[in-house]
Design an enzyme around this catalytic site. Structure first.
Site, PDB file in Angstrom:
ATOM      1  CG  HIS A 199      -3.303   6.461  -4.332  1.00  0.00           C
ATOM      2  ND1 HIS A 199      -4.583   6.015  -4.510  1.00  0.00           N
ATOM      3  CD2 HIS A 199      -2.519   5.367  -4.504  1.00  0.00           C
ATOM      4  CE1 HIS A 199      -4.578   4.720  -4.755  1.00  0.00           C
ATOM      5  NE2 HIS A 199      -3.333   4.290  -4.765  1.00  0.00           N
TER       6      HIS A 199
HETATM    7  C1  UD1 Z   1       1.477   2.256  -3.193  1.00  0.00           C
HETATM    8  C2  UD1 Z   1       1.331   1.242  -4.327  1.00  0.00           C
HETATM    9  C3  UD1 Z   1      -0.007   1.446  -5.014  1.00  0.00           C
HETATM   10  C4  UD1 Z   1      -1.138   1.385  -4.012  1.00  0.00           C
HETATM   11  C5  UD1 Z   1      -0.895   2.364  -2.874  1.00  0.00           C
HETATM   12  C6  UD1 Z   1      -1.942   2.166  -1.805  1.00  0.00           C
HETATM   13  C7  UD1 Z   1       3.361   0.562  -5.537  1.00  0.00           C
HETATM   14  C8  UD1 Z   1       4.171   0.760  -6.773  1.00  0.00           C
HETATM   15  N1  UD1 Z   1       2.354   1.437  -5.349  1.00  0.00           N
HETATM   16  O1  UD1 Z   1       1.462   3.544  -3.784  1.00  0.00           O
HETATM   17  O2  UD1 Z   1      -0.209   0.431  -5.974  1.00  0.00           O
HETATM   18  O3  UD1 Z   1      -2.337   1.721  -4.660  1.00  0.00           O
HETATM   19  O4  UD1 Z   1       0.403   2.105  -2.296  1.00  0.00           O
HETATM   20  O5  UD1 Z   1      -2.176   3.318  -1.075  1.00  0.00           O
HETATM   21  O6  UD1 Z   1       3.626  -0.336  -4.780  1.00  0.00           O
HETATM   22  N2  UD1 Z   1       4.370   8.146   1.912  1.00  0.00           N
HETATM   23  C9  UD1 Z   1       4.262   8.711   3.154  1.00  0.00           C
HETATM   24  N3  UD1 Z   1       3.976   7.885   4.202  1.00  0.00           N
HETATM   25  C10 UD1 Z   1       3.816   6.554   4.074  1.00  0.00           C
HETATM   26  C11 UD1 Z   1       3.935   5.989   2.799  1.00  0.00           C
HETATM   27  C12 UD1 Z   1       4.218   6.799   1.728  1.00  0.00           C
HETATM   28  O7  UD1 Z   1       4.403   9.904   3.324  1.00  0.00           O
HETATM   29  O8  UD1 Z   1       3.557   5.875   5.077  1.00  0.00           O
HETATM   30  C13 UD1 Z   1       4.650   9.038   0.766  1.00  0.00           C
HETATM   31  C14 UD1 Z   1       6.147   9.163   0.468  1.00  0.00           C
HETATM   32  O9  UD1 Z   1       6.390  10.465   0.042  1.00  0.00           O
HETATM   33  C15 UD1 Z   1       6.316   8.191  -0.697  1.00  0.00           C
HETATM   34  C16 UD1 Z   1       4.990   8.307  -1.418  1.00  0.00           C
HETATM   35  O10 UD1 Z   1       4.034   8.511  -0.403  1.00  0.00           O
HETATM   36  O11 UD1 Z   1       7.405   8.527  -1.514  1.00  0.00           O
HETATM   37  C17 UD1 Z   1       4.636   7.097  -2.240  1.00  0.00           C
HETATM   38  O12 UD1 Z   1       4.640   5.901  -1.433  1.00  0.00           O
HETATM   39  P1  UD1 Z   1       4.822   4.465  -2.111  1.00  0.00           P
HETATM   40  O13 UD1 Z   1       4.659   3.384  -1.121  1.00  0.00           O
HETATM   41  O14 UD1 Z   1       6.067   4.447  -2.926  1.00  0.00           O
HETATM   42  O15 UD1 Z   1       3.675   4.379  -3.149  1.00  0.00           O
HETATM   43  P2  UD1 Z   1       2.127   4.774  -3.035  1.00  0.00           P
HETATM   44  O16 UD1 Z   1       1.917   5.940  -3.928  1.00  0.00           O
HETATM   45  O17 UD1 Z   1       1.709   4.856  -1.627  1.00  0.00           O
HETATM   46  N1  UDP Z   2      -9.195   3.649   2.446  1.00  0.00           N
HETATM   47  C1  UDP Z   2      -9.201   3.974   3.798  1.00  0.00           C
HETATM   48  N2  UDP Z   2      -9.044   5.288   4.142  1.00  0.00           N
HETATM   49  C2  UDP Z   2      -8.909   6.272   3.221  1.00  0.00           C
HETATM   50  C3  UDP Z   2      -8.898   5.927   1.835  1.00  0.00           C
HETATM   51  C4  UDP Z   2      -9.035   4.595   1.486  1.00  0.00           C
HETATM   52  O1  UDP Z   2      -9.335   3.111   4.653  1.00  0.00           O
HETATM   53  O2  UDP Z   2      -8.783   7.439   3.594  1.00  0.00           O
HETATM   54  C5  UDP Z   2      -9.303   2.228   2.073  1.00  0.00           C
HETATM   55  C6  UDP Z   2     -10.397   1.887   1.097  1.00  0.00           C
HETATM   56  O3  UDP Z   2     -11.590   1.578   1.773  1.00  0.00           O
HETATM   57  C7  UDP Z   2      -9.826   0.691   0.347  1.00  0.00           C
HETATM   58  C8  UDP Z   2      -8.348   0.924   0.391  1.00  0.00           C
HETATM   59  O4  UDP Z   2      -8.108   1.891   1.404  1.00  0.00           O
HETATM   60  O5  UDP Z   2     -10.093  -0.524   1.049  1.00  0.00           O
HETATM   61  C9  UDP Z   2      -7.866   1.425  -0.938  1.00  0.00           C
HETATM   62  O6  UDP Z   2      -6.538   1.811  -0.835  1.00  0.00           O
HETATM   63  P1  UDP Z   2      -5.837   2.737  -1.910  1.00  0.00           P
HETATM   64  O7  UDP Z   2      -6.851   3.501  -2.647  1.00  0.00           O
HETATM   65  O8  UDP Z   2      -4.780   3.462  -1.174  1.00  0.00           O
HETATM   66  O9  UDP Z   2      -5.091   1.673  -2.849  1.00  0.00           O
HETATM   67  P2  UDP Z   2      -5.533   0.830  -4.119  1.00  0.00           P
HETATM   68  O10 UDP Z   2      -6.758   0.076  -3.797  1.00  0.00           O
HETATM   69  O11 UDP Z   2      -5.696   1.785  -5.262  1.00  0.00           O
HETATM   70  O12 UDP Z   2      -4.346  -0.038  -4.359  1.00  0.00           O
END
Ligand code: UD1
Ligand code: UDP
Length: 354
Positions: A199
């Site tokens: 992601h």
């Molecule tokens: C964010 C964090 C990342 C973390 C991840 C955990 C930042 C810069 N990034 O990334 O460090 O690893 O969360 O999963 O803070 N979206 C949905 N539904 C939601 C949320 C997001 O559809 O509930 C989609 C939207 O299109 C959005 C995109 O995901 O634009 C990115 O969401 P965003 O919260 O900006 O960053 P993540 O990639 O989720």
């Molecule tokens: N995770 C989850 N469901 C999923 C994928 C990940 O519960 O389908 C959990 C995973 O066990 C871990 C956390 O989400 O605790 C990691 O989140 P993510 O990879 O989105 O973010 P990051 O750790 O890279 O910030």
């Protein structure tokens, strides 16, 4: 003392859950503030339900947006929330935009800031997470470093807060929830499979990298379980690669899973391909112990590499497949978990109380 626990995304809820439980157990005065950076049920509310946490005291509804816009909205909302709840100590966890906004709002209001998971560095300034973690570390009063290595990084940067090595609360969460997962997880585990997640913006926002990933999946002769993150789903669709991904032989493309389900998926996988930060740590937990191929150019979790769990393989399909082949040929012996003994949350709550 009134503690504000700030969360905004999936990993923050999971990694803060042991701290919330600990605050609750000790009868401390605290509020949980959710910025709403993540808002879909499967990346937010499901974790409150599965982890048996009360709903947040407030949702700020920040939602998605550009980096500055999202961080700015969270900053404005959090300042108001800290005032409303009369917070005196603010806890943020990790490296998301929510974290930087929480730390900045709090320090400007003269509140005490505690950064959980301090001192991680990828040294890759393309990553928004690297900006967030560096800036947060430099405006925190209490820095809860998961390992000696992360504490040394903080000392080397002369941060002005107090540094404490606590372990990582993700190990607490794995230990607290695996038994519950065994009883309650609603997930199909198909025989032998590889678990996949991706992601990170620097990966999934790049069409060429998505194509490399598909090539890797096409060349793995095993079932592949891929719970797809909303950002990745959006980008595979936008680049018109989604159908190709779905049609890879043996691909189980599923929605993001709840934590209990994901724990079971990790524990039973043959190996894991991921660009996640948290999953690199969880793979080292004593009740998971899995090999992780890290689909990135760098990792801020070198301890997982040194302990033999994680291998940084980049994003080139040839390099990734070669690393997998080597693993299949040579086998693998896991080391010891470098992220603590599962009691990080207790230490952190003790330190903010003292
Ligand atoms: C964010 C964090 C990342 C973390 C991840 C955990 C930042 C810069 N990034 O990334 O460090 O690893 O969360 O999963 O803070 N979206 C949905 N539904 C939601 C949320 C997001 O559809 O509930 C989609 C939207 O299109 C959005 C995109 O995901 O634009 C990115 O969401 P965003 O919260 O900006 O960053 P993540 O990639 O989720
Ligand atoms: N995770 C989850 N469901 C999923 C994928 C990940 O519960 O389908 C959990 C995973 O066990 C871990 C956390 O989400 O605790 C990691 O989140 P993510 O990879 O989105 O973010 P990051 O750790 O890279 O910030």
């Amino acid at each position: 003392m009134r503690v504000a626990v700030v969360v905004g995304t999936r990993p923050e809820i999971i990694k803060m859950s042991p701290i919330i439980r600990e605050l609750d157990k000790r009868g401390m005065d605290f509020n949980v503030i959710h910025t709403g950076q993540h808002y879909d049920h499967e990346v937010s509310d499901i974790f409150f339900e599965e982890l048996n946490l009360n709903s947040p005291d407030t949702y700020l509804g920040v939602g998605s947006g550009e980096q500055g816009e999202q961080t700015g909205k969270a900053l404005i909302g959090l300042e108001k929330a800290f005032k409303k709840f009369d917070s005196s100590t603010v806890l943020v966890q990790g490296d998301t935009n929510t974290v930087l906004a929480g730390a900045l709002a709090a320090v400007k209001m003269g509140l005490k800031v505690g950064h959980v998971e301090a001192g991680l560095r990828s040294y890759d300034l393309r990553m928004p997470e690297e900006h967030n973690r560096r800036l947060t570390d430099h405006c925190s009063h209490l820095l809860f470093a998961p390992t000696e290595n992360s504490a040394d990084i903080l000392k080397g940067e002369n941060v002005w807060g107090d540094i404490h090595v606590t372990g990582n609360t993700v190990i607490d969460a794995c230990i607290q929830n695996m038994g519950i997962a065994e009883d309650k997880a609603l997930v199909d585990l198909p025989g032998e499979y590889v678990l996949i997640t991706a992601h990170r913006a620097e990966n999934v926002d790049d069409r060429e990298i998505l194509e490399q990933f598909i090539e890797v999946f096409e060349n793995i002769p095993l079932t592949k379980v891929y719970p797809i993150h909303p950002r990745a789903e959006k980008m595979f669709k936008q680049t018109r690669l989604y159908d190709k991904l779905k049609n890879v032989e043996g691909m189980h493309l599923i929605k993001p899973q709840g934590y209990l389900e994901f724990l079971m998926l990790m524990r039973n996988a043959r190996y894991i391909l991921t660009d996640s930060g948290g999953i690199q740590e969880e793979a080292t937990a004593p009740n998971i112990k899995k090999k992780v191929f890290v689909l990135r150019e760098s990792t801020e979790r070198p301890e997982a590499v040194e302990a033999g769990f994680a291998e940084v393989v980049g994003t080139d399909s040839g390099d990734i497949l070669k690393a997998i082949d080597d693993f299949e040929e040579r086998g693998w012996k896991p080391g010891e978990c470098p992220y603590g003994d599962g009691r990080a949350a207790g230490r952190i709550v003790e330190l903010i109380s003292g």
